[in-house]
Design an enzyme around this catalytic site. Structure first.
Site, PDB file in Angstrom:
ATOM      1  N   ASP A   1       0.802  -1.226   0.000  1.00 18.13           N
ATOM      2  CA  ASP A   1       0.000   0.000   0.000  1.00 18.13           C
ATOM      3  C   ASP A   1       0.837   1.278   0.000  1.00 18.13           C
ATOM      4  OD1 ASP A   1      -2.241  -1.658   0.117  1.00 18.13           O
ATOM      5  OD2 ASP A   1      -2.218  -1.673   2.309  1.00 18.13           O
ATOM      6  N   GLU A   2       2.002   1.206  -0.607  1.00 19.41           N
ATOM      7  CA  GLU A   2       2.885   2.375  -0.652  1.00 19.41           C
ATOM      8  C   GLU A   2       2.435   3.393  -1.695  1.00 19.41           C
ATOM      9  OE1 GLU A   2       3.836  -0.766  -1.122  1.00 19.41           O
ATOM     10  OE2 GLU A   2       5.341  -1.334   0.363  1.00 19.41           O
ATOM     11  N   GLY A   3       1.576   2.939  -2.617  1.00 20.53           N
ATOM     12  CA  GLY A   3       1.166   3.811  -3.729  1.00 20.53           C
ATOM     13  C   GLY A   3       1.709   3.285  -5.055  1.00 20.53           C
ATOM     14  N   LYS A   4       1.975   1.975  -5.114  1.00 15.70           N
ATOM     15  CA  LYS A   4       2.545   1.371  -6.337  1.00 15.70           C
ATOM     16  C   LYS A   4       1.632   1.571  -7.538  1.00 15.70           C
ATOM     17  CE  LYS A   4       2.475  -2.536  -4.251  1.00 15.70           C
ATOM     18  NZ  LYS A   4       2.081  -2.093  -2.916  1.00 15.70           N
ATOM     19  N   GLY A   5       0.308   1.499  -7.308  1.00 15.06           N
ATOM     20  CA  GLY A   5      -0.643   1.630  -8.412  1.00 15.06           C
ATOM     21  C   GLY A   5      -0.500   2.975  -9.089  1.00 15.06           C
TER      22      GLY A   5
ATOM     23  N   GLY B   1      -4.492  -4.324  -3.773  1.00  9.30           N
ATOM     24  CA  GLY B   1      -5.492  -3.307  -4.092  1.00  9.30           C
ATOM     25  C   GLY B   1      -4.738  -2.067  -4.504  1.00  9.30           C
ATOM     26  N   HIS B   2      -4.756  -1.750  -5.791  1.00 12.18           N
ATOM     27  CA  HIS B   2      -3.974  -0.623  -6.305  1.00 12.18           C
ATOM     28  C   HIS B   2      -4.908   0.498  -6.754  1.00 12.18           C
ATOM     29  CE1 HIS B   2      -0.290  -3.393  -7.234  1.00 12.18           C
ATOM     30  NE2 HIS B   2      -0.671  -3.422  -5.975  1.00 12.18           N
TER      31      HIS B   2
ATOM     32  N   THR C   1      -5.650 -11.616   3.765  1.00 13.01           N
ATOM     33  CA  THR C   1      -6.786 -10.946   3.130  1.00 13.01           C
ATOM     34  C   THR C   1      -7.936 -11.929   2.881  1.00 13.01           C
ATOM     35  OG1 THR C   1      -5.829 -11.399   0.971  1.00 13.01           O
ATOM     36  CG2 THR C   1      -5.288  -9.274   1.970  1.00 13.01           C
TER      37      THR C   1
ATOM     38  N   GLN D   1       2.022  -6.109  -3.143  1.00 12.48           N
ATOM     39  CA  GLN D   1       2.511  -6.288  -1.771  1.00 12.48           C
ATOM     40  C   GLN D   1       3.775  -5.435  -1.537  1.00 12.48           C
ATOM     41  OE1 GLN D   1       1.535  -9.562  -3.527  1.00 12.48           O
ATOM     42  NE2 GLN D   1      -0.384  -8.696  -2.851  1.00 12.48           N
TER      43      GLN D   1
ATOM     44  N   PRO E   1      -8.760  -0.994   8.994  1.00 13.48           N
ATOM     45  CA  PRO E   1      -7.898   0.157   9.284  1.00 13.48           C
ATOM     46  C   PRO E   1      -6.445  -0.302   9.294  1.00 13.48           C
ATOM     47  CG  PRO E   1      -9.296  -0.375  11.192  1.00 13.48           C
ATOM     48  CD  PRO E   1      -9.658  -1.334  10.106  1.00 13.48           C
ATOM     49  N   ARG E   2      -5.568   0.488   8.641  1.00 12.43           N
ATOM     50  CA  ARG E   2      -4.162   0.097   8.620  1.00 12.43           C
ATOM     51  C   ARG E   2      -3.465   0.575   9.891  1.00 12.43           C
ATOM     52  NH1 ARG E   2      -3.749   2.316   2.490  1.00 12.43           N
ATOM     53  NH2 ARG E   2      -4.743   0.546   1.452  1.00 12.43           N
TER      54      ARG E   2
END
Ligand code: GDP
Ligand code: IMO
Ligand code: MG
Length: 428
Positions: free
Chosen positions: A13-17, A40-41, A130, A224, A308-309
């Site tokens: 979830d770093e923002g790869k998308g 999830g991108h 997940t 991931q 929530p992360r």
């Protein structure tokens, strides 16, 4: 670029998308190489917010051909849903521009049920998966009992293989006290999906290599993150695939000589979903401020599960390690806008474990669980930076922060983002 690999430097979830979407403008092929719909991108195009799980972000560029590589595990029913959803938004998903590797493995209802049962049996030790069936699908792959996408080309044999797999899973499910599956009820959707997906299946490794020989530019979209890698992550609190750089070569099927760019993507603070160590995790007000309320789509709630992360300060120990494992040629730092308004910002520059200083995460979980972050504190900034497009217009404190992160992980930060939209980028 003949080939660029985009890799998450943290726990996903770093923002790869959004990074892949940006780089896809200059690519001919965008290929996913690991994982499945655990990913999830998020990609924002105008008023549309796309949340892609299986389909590469390149699909949003008309000129790009998208590939689901052999290293992936694909749930055919969920893939079709995603294809239909984006087609409804006007995105063309035809066999001319979207291909599924015949060697990719399939996620079946057996895997989804086994994932749930395994997590339940683990109780307080659960991985926090997940629940998409990822682990059991890779287990069948390496155990040489899996079903490959190519098997969908022969529907009758595919139905038999599916039934066999479900019967086998039922033995395990029953032993774990879980409800067995009724093959007649659960296979129908999969057989229908197979019929529709057949035109998209091909030998994608041969396709990609032929295009590379002709000078095509290939973008490998990681899913991931490095700390979730089955070898290099916080085992056993990891996923079951190799999201790191080597995984791209195996998971698409081409040689390292083509790779000229390995771009790490890091969020400017830490987040993690699921269980496992996270030395800089915060609680209370600071964590809530980093997480956001959930009102904005970019707030820190899972794109796939809505969970929530967990949030905390940036961990440069993790980034240094990710740079080492992947050989990053550069780093893209996301979400700088979220740090506006903090009086001071901390970065973990090392760990202290039993009085000893560590520059890299220890390789044993029992040690890692004892890690206390050693923080460096930098001044924050109050300005809203979402409209800034030039590095020289950033507050001095923002520039100092970005520069310090680069120094700490010994990697050049070439781009930062200050909002989720396409143009909210600053090249350094
Ligand atoms: P991925 O799995 O690595 O592709 O990342 P996700 O899409 O799961 O999560 C990243 C979230 O941050 C998404 O909602 C993005 O739209 C959002 N995002 C990416 N870059 C930025 C940024 O610079 N600022 C803000 N506010 N949000 C961003
Ligand atoms: P993207 O591509 C964040 C995490 C799960 C869990 C662990 C194992 O969006 O960055 P799994 O279902 O893979 O067996 O779960 O890995 N996880 C992710 N966390 N982003 C992801 O993907 C993830 N994919 C898996 O939360 O901790
Ligand atoms: Mg994500």
């Amino acid at each position: 670029m003949p080939a660029t690999i985009v890799i998450g430097a943290q726990w996903g979830d770093e923002g790869k998308g959004r990074v892949a979407d940006w780089l896809a403008a200059d690519a001919d092929i965008v290929a996913r190489y690991a994982g499945g719909d655990n990913a999830g991108h998020t990609v924002v195009v105008g008023d549309n917010v796309f949340k892609l799980h299986l389909i590469p972000s390149g699909i949003l560029h008309e000129h790009v051909t998208c590939v689901l590589g052999n290293g992936m595990v694909v749930n055919p029913v969920n893939l079709l849903k995603e294809m239909d959803q984006i087609a409804a938004l006007g995105v063309e998903v035809s066999p001319e521009r979207f291909m599924i590797s015949s060697r990719a493995h399939l996620i079946t209802p057996a895997h989804v049920a086994l994932d749930g049962a395994s997590e339940k049996a683990l109780g307080s030790q659960a991985i926090g998966t997940t629940l998409r069936g990822i682990g059991p699908a890779y287990l069948d792959k390496t155990g040489r009992k899996g079903i490959r996408a190519g098997q969908m080309l022969d529907i009758e044999a595919f139905g038999d293989a599916l039934n066999d797999m479900i019967r086998r899973a039922n033995v395990t499910l029953t032993a774990q006290g879980a409800q067995p599956l009724n093959p007649d009820l659960v296979t129908q959707d999969y057989i229908e999906a197979a019929v529709r997906l057949r035109p998209f299946i091909r030998d994608t490794s041969t396709y990609v290599n032929a295009r590379l020989k002709d000078g095509a530019r290939v973008l490998c979209e990681g899913a991931q993150g490095t700390l979730l890698d089955v070898d290099h992550g916080d085992y056993p609190y990891v996923t079951s695939s190799s999201p790191t750089a080597g995984g791209a070569l195996i998971g698409i099927g081409f040689g390292p000589g083509y790779v000229d760019r390995v771009m790490g993507v890091a969020k400017c603070f830490s987040t993690r979903v699921g269980s496992g160590p996270m030395p800089t995790e915060l609680e209370g007000d600071l964590a809530s401020r980093l997480r956001g309320t959930g009102e904005n789509f970019w707030d820190e709630y899972g794109t796939t599960t809505g969970r929530p992360r967990r949030c905390g300060w940036l961990d440069a120990v993790v980034l240094r390690y990710a740079a080492q494992v992947n050989g990053f040629t550069e780093l893209f730092l996301t979400k700088l806008d979220v740090l506006s308004g903090f009086d001071e910002i901390k970065i973990a520059v090392g760990y202290s474990i039993d009085g000893k200083r560590y520059e890299f995460p220890p390789d044993r979980l029992t040690e890692l669980e004892k890690a206390e972050p050693i923080y460096e504190t930098l001044p924050g900034w109050s300005e809203d930076i979402t409209a800034v497009r030039q590095a020289s217009d950033l507050p001095a404190e923002t520039r100092t922060y970005v520069q310090r992160v680069g120094e700490l992980c010994e990697t050049r930060i070439t781009t930062i983002s200050v909002g989720p939209e396409r143009e909210q980028l600053i090249h350094l």
